[in-house]
Write an enzyme that holds these catalytic residues in place. Sequence first.
Site, PDB file in Angstrom:
ATOM      1  N   HIS A   1      18.964  18.540 -29.359  1.00 46.88           N
ATOM      2  CA  HIS A   1      20.396  18.386 -29.097  1.00 46.88           C
ATOM      3  C   HIS A   1      20.826  16.985 -29.507  1.00 46.88           C
ATOM      4  CE1 HIS A   1      18.244  17.152 -25.431  1.00 46.88           C
ATOM      5  NE2 HIS A   1      19.181  16.221 -25.340  1.00 46.88           N
ATOM      6  N   VAL A   2      22.114  16.871 -29.831  1.00 46.45           N
ATOM      7  CA  VAL A   2      22.652  15.603 -30.313  1.00 46.45           C
ATOM      8  C   VAL A   2      23.761  15.171 -29.360  1.00 46.45           C
ATOM      9  CG1 VAL A   2      23.884  14.494 -32.227  1.00 46.45           C
ATOM     10  CG2 VAL A   2      22.106  16.207 -32.715  1.00 46.45           C
TER      11      VAL A   2
ATOM     12  N   ASP B   1      29.284  17.467 -22.240  1.00 47.09           N
ATOM     13  CA  ASP B   1      28.115  17.158 -21.432  1.00 47.09           C
ATOM     14  C   ASP B   1      28.522  17.229 -19.957  1.00 47.09           C
ATOM     15  OD1 ASP B   1      25.337  15.460 -21.923  1.00 47.09           O
ATOM     16  OD2 ASP B   1      26.235  15.094 -19.959  1.00 47.09           O
TER      17      ASP B   1
ATOM     18  N   LYS C   1      27.945  15.308 -17.680  1.00 46.45           N
ATOM     19  CA  LYS C   1      28.282  14.002 -17.094  1.00 46.45           C
ATOM     20  C   LYS C   1      29.753  13.641 -17.329  1.00 46.45           C
ATOM     21  CE  LYS C   1      24.948  11.385 -18.849  1.00 46.45           C
ATOM     22  NZ  LYS C   1      23.816  12.112 -19.416  1.00 46.45           N
TER      23      LYS C   1
ATOM     24  N   TYR D   1      13.416  19.264 -23.948  1.00 45.56           N
ATOM     25  CA  TYR D   1      12.830  19.386 -25.277  1.00 45.56           C
ATOM     26  C   TYR D   1      13.342  20.605 -26.031  1.00 45.56           C
ATOM     27  CZ  TYR D   1       9.975  15.429 -24.081  1.00 45.56           C
ATOM     28  OH  TYR D   1       9.572  14.160 -23.729  1.00 45.56           O
TER      29      TYR D   1
ATOM     30  N   TRP E   1      18.856  26.191 -18.782  1.00 49.70           N
ATOM     31  CA  TRP E   1      20.307  25.902 -18.859  1.00 49.70           C
ATOM     32  C   TRP E   1      20.785  25.881 -20.310  1.00 49.70           C
ATOM     33  CZ3 TRP E   1      22.309  21.522 -21.300  1.00 49.70           C
ATOM     34  CH2 TRP E   1      21.410  20.495 -21.574  1.00 49.70           C
TER      35      TRP E   1
ATOM     36  N   HIS F   1      18.125  11.324 -28.381  1.00 49.64           N
ATOM     37  CA  HIS F   1      17.268  10.532 -27.496  1.00 49.64           C
ATOM     38  C   HIS F   1      15.808  10.764 -27.853  1.00 49.64           C
ATOM     39  CE1 HIS F   1      20.133  10.122 -23.797  1.00 49.64           C
ATOM     40  NE2 HIS F   1      20.197   9.077 -24.600  1.00 49.64           N
TER      41      HIS F   1
ATOM     42  N   GLU G   1      28.836  28.343 -18.943  1.00 47.06           N
ATOM     43  CA  GLU G   1      29.676  27.352 -19.623  1.00 47.06           C
ATOM     44  C   GLU G   1      30.353  27.880 -20.895  1.00 47.06           C
ATOM     45  OE1 GLU G   1      28.298  23.218 -19.594  1.00 47.06           O
ATOM     46  OE2 GLU G   1      26.395  23.900 -18.759  1.00 47.06           O
TER      47      GLU G   1
HETATM   48  N1  GTA Z   1      26.848  20.802 -20.352  1.00 44.03           N
HETATM   49  O1  GTA Z   1      23.659  22.152 -17.391  1.00 44.03           O
HETATM   50  C1  GTA Z   1      24.059  21.305 -18.184  1.00 44.03           C
HETATM   51  C2  GTA Z   1      23.357  20.098 -18.478  1.00 44.03           C
HETATM   52  N2  GTA Z   1      22.169  19.575 -18.024  1.00 44.03           N
HETATM   53  C3  GTA Z   1      21.261  20.139 -17.068  1.00 44.03           C
HETATM   54  C4  GTA Z   1      21.970  18.397 -18.659  1.00 44.03           C
HETATM   55  N3  GTA Z   1      22.986  18.160 -19.495  1.00 44.03           N
HETATM   56  C5  GTA Z   1      23.871  19.195 -19.403  1.00 44.03           C
HETATM   57  N4  GTA Z   1      25.032  19.413 -20.039  1.00 44.03           N
HETATM   58  C6  GTA Z   1      25.706  20.545 -19.755  1.00 44.03           C
HETATM   59  N5  GTA Z   1      25.221  21.474 -18.864  1.00 44.03           N
HETATM   60  O2  GTA Z   1      23.279  14.123 -21.558  1.00 44.03           O
HETATM   61  C7  GTA Z   1      23.141  17.028 -20.395  1.00 44.03           C
HETATM   62  C8  GTA Z   1      22.711  15.716 -19.774  1.00 44.03           C
HETATM   63  C9  GTA Z   1      22.262  14.892 -20.994  1.00 44.03           C
HETATM   64  C10 GTA Z   1      21.845  15.962 -21.988  1.00 44.03           C
HETATM   65  C11 GTA Z   1      20.354  15.986 -22.149  1.00 44.03           C
HETATM   66  O3  GTA Z   1      22.244  17.206 -21.474  1.00 44.03           O
HETATM   67  O4  GTA Z   1      23.776  15.103 -19.081  1.00 44.03           O
HETATM   68  P1  GTA Z   1      18.463  14.314 -22.811  1.00 44.03           P
HETATM   69  O5  GTA Z   1      17.510  15.464 -22.941  1.00 44.03           O
HETATM   70  O6  GTA Z   1      18.384  13.277 -23.855  1.00 44.03           O
HETATM   71  O7  GTA Z   1      18.236  13.775 -21.371  1.00 44.03           O
HETATM   72  O8  GTA Z   1      19.953  14.829 -22.813  1.00 44.03           O
HETATM   73  P2  GTA Z   1      18.788  12.530 -20.563  1.00 44.03           P
HETATM   74  O9  GTA Z   1      19.790  11.784 -21.318  1.00 44.03           O
HETATM   75  O10 GTA Z   1      17.633  11.807 -20.002  1.00 44.03           O
HETATM   76  O11 GTA Z   1      19.435  13.260 -19.358  1.00 44.03           O
HETATM   77  P3  GTA Z   1      20.401  12.715 -18.302  1.00 44.03           P
HETATM   78  O12 GTA Z   1      20.502  13.821 -17.327  1.00 44.03           O
HETATM   79  O13 GTA Z   1      21.630  12.254 -18.934  1.00 44.03           O
HETATM   80  O14 GTA Z   1      19.651  11.465 -17.624  1.00 44.03           O
HETATM   81  C12 GTA Z   1      19.810  10.138 -18.028  1.00 44.03           C
HETATM   82  C13 GTA Z   1      20.084   9.237 -16.880  1.00 44.03           C
HETATM   83  O15 GTA Z   1      21.459   9.187 -16.686  1.00 44.03           O
HETATM   84  C14 GTA Z   1      19.545   9.702 -15.533  1.00 44.03           C
HETATM   85  O16 GTA Z   1      18.248   9.261 -15.313  1.00 44.03           O
HETATM   86  C15 GTA Z   1      20.521   9.054 -14.573  1.00 44.03           C
HETATM   87  O17 GTA Z   1      19.971   7.906 -14.001  1.00 44.03           O
HETATM   88  C16 GTA Z   1      21.702   8.645 -15.425  1.00 44.03           C
HETATM   89  N6  GTA Z   1      23.011   9.099 -14.912  1.00 44.03           N
HETATM   90  C17 GTA Z   1      24.029   8.272 -14.669  1.00 44.03           C
HETATM   91  N7  GTA Z   1      25.097   8.932 -14.229  1.00 44.03           N
HETATM   92  C18 GTA Z   1      24.764  10.239 -14.149  1.00 44.03           C
HETATM   93  C19 GTA Z   1      25.455  11.405 -13.737  1.00 44.03           C
HETATM   94  N8  GTA Z   1      26.700  11.394 -13.302  1.00 44.03           N
HETATM   95  N9  GTA Z   1      24.805  12.575 -13.799  1.00 44.03           N
HETATM   96  C20 GTA Z   1      23.532  12.626 -14.233  1.00 44.03           C
HETATM   97  N10 GTA Z   1      22.831  11.542 -14.637  1.00 44.03           N
HETATM   98  C21 GTA Z   1      23.422  10.350 -14.597  1.00 44.03           C
END
Ligand code: GTA
Length: 329
Positions: A269-270, A197, A199, A266, A167, A260, A177
């Site tokens: 990203h910021v 993001d 989210k 991996y 992605w 993070h 995107e």
């Molecule tokens: N624009 O396709 C994408 C994409 N993906 C697959 C991930 N991200 C994306 N952004 C775009 N397009 O902030 C984003 C993620 C994250 C960042 C990766 O990339 O939203 P990271 O490598 O440090 O991983 O950051 P992180 O923070 O663990 O990932 P993530 O998915 O945010 O998970 C953290 C926790 O957030 C999850 O375990 C979950 O419990 C919680 N969470 C709460 N609300 C949500 C929600 N609405 N969607 C997803 N997770 C959520």
Amino acid sequence: ETATKCVTDSSGTDELSPKVKRVKPDNENGRGEAGHESESENILSGFKTSTVLSDSAREKNIFIHGKLADQDAVVILEKTPIREDTLAEIFSGSRLKLEMRNDIYCTYQLQAPPHLNEIKTTVVCPATEKHVKKYQRQESSLVEETGTDYQSITLPYIQKQSFSVQWVYNILEKKAEAERIVYEDPDPEVGFVLLPDFKWDQKQVDDLYLIAITHQRDIRSLRDLSSEHIPLLQNIFQKGKEAILQRYNLPASKLRIYLHYQPSYYHLHVHFTKLGYEAPGCGVERAHLLADVIQNLQSDPNYYKNRTLYFPLRADDGLLSKFREAGRL
Ligand code: GTA
């Protein structure tokens, strides 16, 4: 994207609330609107729920594991914040059902017009077992990782076990995107793409959340950073803040800018989130302020290669087992 291989986000990118300043189409990044709402068929009509992974009445969300056309899928449903600029329409255009009246106190069920009552929906399909575990509510343990632990335990594990970053490559190559990009510096060394993001539904700045993804592909995480990356990090810090000020009218003093450790993905990203918004993962056990990261590298070029870093791991995380097997827990 097809119904069988998708990471879908239902929230379109329609107008932000009026307090948000938009970048004009003729602005320096040449991209005007951040995307378009599109109708799509209801791929969820055939979704079969297996288990609720977690839910929260306070956060008004639910994470569900199930099957979509015989494939494992995770669906996240989340009620979105009520925007100030929709209040007039909510008050004038809704049906109101009285629940109870007592002295000066009344409670009602308000049925808002459908377009003001949307549920942000995220679909991960096909979802791997690791995705299912990631969204399951679990106890965590804090792990203490020395530079040596990283080399002998963490690195071999993440080389075999991490989430695909396809992605990320799709974003960098404009295969996905592209219309959501807020800012890009195309330089291969210090360049990056800044975009919302997934989210964030982009409807209000109160929960602003963007990510900056580096064009360099060989930096996995904080641990790979050394002083040679300072120009890259400073560039993201400076230009990211400027782009957010220009697009969303939010000054740097209102931003929390961090990395993070451990990340889920991996590829360096910021995270840029609004100060005051408690984004998942913004706690001290996981978030490292970019400003601190830059200063630490300025005072010691190999700071992140040698320092002991602390981070939480979920009870069923394979990496936690590796730390246990190595007698480090
Ligand atoms: N624009 O396709 C994408 C994409 N993906 C697959 C991930 N991200 C994306 N952004 C775009 N397009 O902030 C984003 C993620 C994250 C960042 C990766 O990339 O939203 P990271 O490598 O440090 O991983 O950051 P992180 O923070 O663990 O990932 P993530 O998915 O945010 O998970 C953290 C926790 O957030 C999850 O375990 C979950 O419990 C919680 N969470 C709460 N609300 C949500 C929600 N609405 N969607 C997803 N997770 C959520």
